[in-house]
Design a protein around this motif. Structure first.
Motif, mmCIF file in Angstrom:
data_model
loop_
_atom_site.group_PDB
_atom_site.id
_atom_site.type_symbol
_atom_site.label_atom_id
_atom_site.label_comp_id
_atom_site.label_asym_id
_atom_site.label_seq_id
_atom_site.Cartn_x
_atom_site.Cartn_y
_atom_site.Cartn_z
ATOM 1 N N GLY A 252 30.168 19.928 28.492
ATOM 2 C CA GLY A 252 29.033 20.754 28.887
ATOM 3 C C GLY A 252 28.188 20.073 29.943
ATOM 4 O O GLY A 252 27.771 20.694 30.931
ATOM 5 N N PHE A 253 27.951 18.776 29.761
ATOM 6 C CA PHE A 253 27.153 18.031 30.739
ATOM 7 C C PHE A 253 27.873 17.974 32.085
ATOM 8 O O PHE A 253 27.273 18.207 33.140
ATOM 9 C CB PHE A 253 26.854 16.619 30.234
ATOM 10 N N ILE A 254 29.162 17.662 32.056
ATOM 11 C CA ILE A 254 29.927 17.551 33.311
ATOM 12 C C ILE A 254 29.959 18.883 34.048
ATOM 13 O O ILE A 254 29.698 18.948 35.253
ATOM 14 C CB ILE A 254 31.362 17.044 33.029
ATOM 15 N N LEU A 255 30.284 19.965 33.337
ATOM 16 C CA LEU A 255 30.350 21.274 33.994
ATOM 17 C C LEU A 255 28.996 21.688 34.539
ATOM 18 O O LEU A 255 28.885 22.187 35.669
ATOM 19 C CB LEU A 255 30.881 22.324 33.010
ATOM 20 N N GLY A 256 27.940 21.497 33.732
ATOM 21 C CA GLY A 256 26.601 21.852 34.200
ATOM 22 C C GLY A 256 26.179 21.041 35.405
ATOM 23 O O GLY A 256 25.594 21.564 36.368
ATOM 24 N N ALA A 257 26.467 19.730 35.371
ATOM 25 C CA ALA A 257 26.102 18.862 36.498
ATOM 26 C C ALA A 257 26.872 19.253 37.756
ATOM 27 O O ALA A 257 26.307 19.293 38.855
ATOM 28 C CB ALA A 257 26.386 17.404 36.134
ATOM 29 N N LEU A 258 28.156 19.557 37.616
ATOM 30 C CA LEU A 258 28.948 19.952 38.783
ATOM 31 C C LEU A 258 28.442 21.253 39.390
ATOM 32 O O LEU A 258 28.296 21.364 40.612
ATOM 33 C CB LEU A 258 30.428 20.092 38.397
ATOM 34 N N LEU A 259 28.179 22.234 38.548
ATOM 35 C CA LEU A 259 27.706 23.525 39.061
ATOM 36 C C LEU A 259 26.340 23.394 39.719
ATOM 37 O O LEU A 259 26.113 23.914 40.814
ATOM 38 C CB LEU A 259 27.657 24.557 37.930
ATOM 39 N N ALA A 260 25.425 22.709 39.038
ATOM 40 C CA ALA A 260 24.060 22.601 39.580
ATOM 41 C C ALA A 260 24.023 21.763 40.849
ATOM 42 O O ALA A 260 23.356 22.129 41.823
ATOM 43 C CB ALA A 260 23.135 22.006 38.523
#
Length: 200
Positions: A37-45
């Motif tokens: 969740g952290f990785i996906l959120g960080a990549l998208l943001a």
């Protein structure tokens, strides 16, 4: 569907991944959800920020990562509720098979699904342990069948869809599969409850 040459590696990955889920699914469940969740959120943001804006990218990555981790944690609660609802619906269908013919009334399925969701939320630890143990056990069985040359299991492994083979309706001559699934699932549940899934 993967080419024939990839069926064996896919089957080996199914066995390894299934064993990991079967015997250590609870311990790894929350960590994996948070990390992904952290990785996906960080990549998208961070992808929404300009490349030259380093501070903006870092802040966006942190905020997006936290939001992504929280979102997957929220999805985790929804997933637990859905597993409980599914178990409730399964109980309704299996139980109705012993009581009457045909499908159970919709009200019975809905009522047991709601009760299953509530029960699953109250007993999250046990739902995760049982779900990962039995899901992992089934994945191990499908992978093992594919490794030993079962064509249906090999197709399931190479397609990435391990649910092509159903536990309660095994192929002809494979009546041992549901028994092996239940036994392995119970062993995995015992290992998770006693060793890998113990509360610290």
């Amino acid at each position: 569907m993967l080419p024939h040459s990839y069926e064996l590696p896919a089957a080996i990955l199914l066995v390894l991944g299934g064993a990991l889920s079967c015997f250590a699914g609870y311990r790894l469940f929350k960590i994996v959800l948070g990390i992904y969740g952290f990785i996906l959120g960080a990549l998208l943001a961070s992808s929404m920020m300009g490349v030259s804006n380093t501070t903006g990218m870092i802040v966006a990555a942190l905020v997006g990562g936290i939001c992504g981790a929280l979102l997957l944690m929220f999805a985790y609660f929804i997933g637990i509720a859905l597993v409980g609802a599914g178990l409730g619906a399964l109980v309704a269908h299996v139980g109705w098979g012993y009581v009457g013919a045909g499908d159970p009334p919709a009200l019975v399925v809905i009522l047991l699904s709601v009760l299953g969701s509530i029960g699953a939320m109250l007993l999250q630890r046990y739902v995760i342990i049982v779900a990962t143990a039995f899901g992992g056990a089934w994945t191990v069985i499908v992978g093992t069948l594919a490794i030993t040359g079962d064509r249906g299991a090999a197709r399931a492994a190479s397609a990435g869809d391990v649910w092509i083979l159903y536990p309660m309706t095994p192929a002809p001559g494979k009546g041992w599969v549901p028994i092996a699934w239940v036994v392995l699932g119970l062993i995995g549940t015992g290992v998770e409850l006693g060793i890998t899934g113990r509360k610290r």
